[in-house]
Design a protein around this motif. Structure first.
Motif, short mmCIF file in Angstrom:
data_model
loop_
_atom_site.label_atom_id
_atom_site.label_comp_id
_atom_site.label_asym_id
_atom_site.label_seq_id
_atom_site.Cartn_x
_atom_site.Cartn_y
_atom_site.Cartn_z
N THR A 98 26.26 12.59 -7.54
CA THR A 98 26.21 13.72 -8.45
C THR A 98 25.47 14.87 -7.77
O THR A 98 24.57 14.66 -6.96
CB THR A 98 25.52 13.33 -9.78
N THR B 189 23.11 16.59 -3.27
CA THR B 189 23.93 15.48 -3.74
C THR B 189 23.10 14.22 -3.69
O THR B 189 22.51 13.90 -2.66
CB THR B 189 25.19 15.31 -2.87
N VAL C 123 35.85 9.02 -12.40
CA VAL C 123 36.46 10.03 -11.53
C VAL C 123 37.61 9.43 -10.73
O VAL C 123 37.61 8.25 -10.39
CB VAL C 123 35.42 10.68 -10.57
N TYR D 177 37.92 14.99 -11.25
CA TYR D 177 37.69 14.91 -9.82
C TYR D 177 36.20 14.81 -9.50
O TYR D 177 35.78 14.06 -8.63
CB TYR D 177 38.30 16.11 -9.11
N TYR D 178 35.39 15.62 -10.21
CA TYR D 178 33.96 15.64 -9.92
C TYR D 178 33.21 16.05 -11.17
O TYR D 178 33.66 16.90 -11.94
CB TYR D 178 33.67 16.63 -8.78
N ASP E 109 33.11 20.02 -15.76
CA ASP E 109 33.59 19.07 -14.77
C ASP E 109 34.81 19.66 -14.05
O ASP E 109 35.55 20.47 -14.62
CB ASP E 109 34.01 17.75 -15.42
#
Length: 193
Positions: free
Chosen positions: A36, A48, A108, A145-146, A156
């Motif tokens: 994340t 990250t 995801v 996707y993320y 998101d």
């Protein structure tokens, strides 16, 4: 850690001119790793972070068909379904010891439906060598996707539903020493996030 179970069958029909494969699978992931992006406090930077954060169950069905329609024309088709969900999903994004519950979020890169159709025609040339013509359609359902955990799930990154048409033509020399291919990708110029 993943515990994976799979059952399937492979069948051939019409003197092996048609092949049908079907597979059902179930996978349970423990300590599923999840990255994340979070803001670094009191700065303009992000970082990250990766956590062993989740327990995920995924199951689905995969179907594959190959059919020799003529001696030179082959059809391939595939269909996949996927149901993936978090049984639990906890993150300590700011590393303060307080866990946040993200158990309701989508997994995801887990589209519920994917599929494709592919046609290939092989033409033998009178002076040797061959031409191969291929046309393919590929479909993928909308999926996440993320995550953007920092400011909310409404931000998101979503991969939109899409169908892509590709084609290629290949010439092979008589002795198979070389070949030349021309490719066309996304021929309908489908635009998607």
């Amino acid at each position: 850690f993943a515990n994976s179970y799979e059952i399937g069958l492979k069948n051939s029909f019409l003197d092996d001119r048609v092949r049908l494969n079907a597979t059902y699978f179930f996978v349970n992931y423990e300590d599923f790793q999840r990255s994340t992006v979070v803001s670094v406090p009191n700065t303009a930077f992000q970082e990250t972070r990766t956590f062993n954060a989740a327990d995920v169950d995924a199951n689905g069905l995969e179907l594959e068909l190959t059919a020799l329609l003529t001696d030179n024309l082959t059809l391939r088709a595939n269909l996949g379904t996927l149901d993936a969900e978090y049984n639990e999903f906890f993150l300590d994004r700011d590393l303060d010891g307080t866990l946040e519950d993200f158990s309701g979020r989508d997994v995801v890169r887990a589209p519920e439906l994917t599929g494709g159709i592919d046609l290939t025609y092989l033409q033998e040339l009178s002076r040797g060598g061959a031409m191969r013509y291929n046309l393919s359609f590929n479909y993928e359902d909308e999926n996440v996707y993320y995550y953007n955990d920092d400011i909310g799930s409404e931000f998101d990154t979503i991969l939109e539903e899409r169908t892509i048409l590709n084609a290629n033509v290949t010439y092979r020399s008589p002795n198979d020493r070389y070949y030349v291919s021309v490719f066309g990708k996304n021929l309908t110029d489908d635009r998607y996030k």
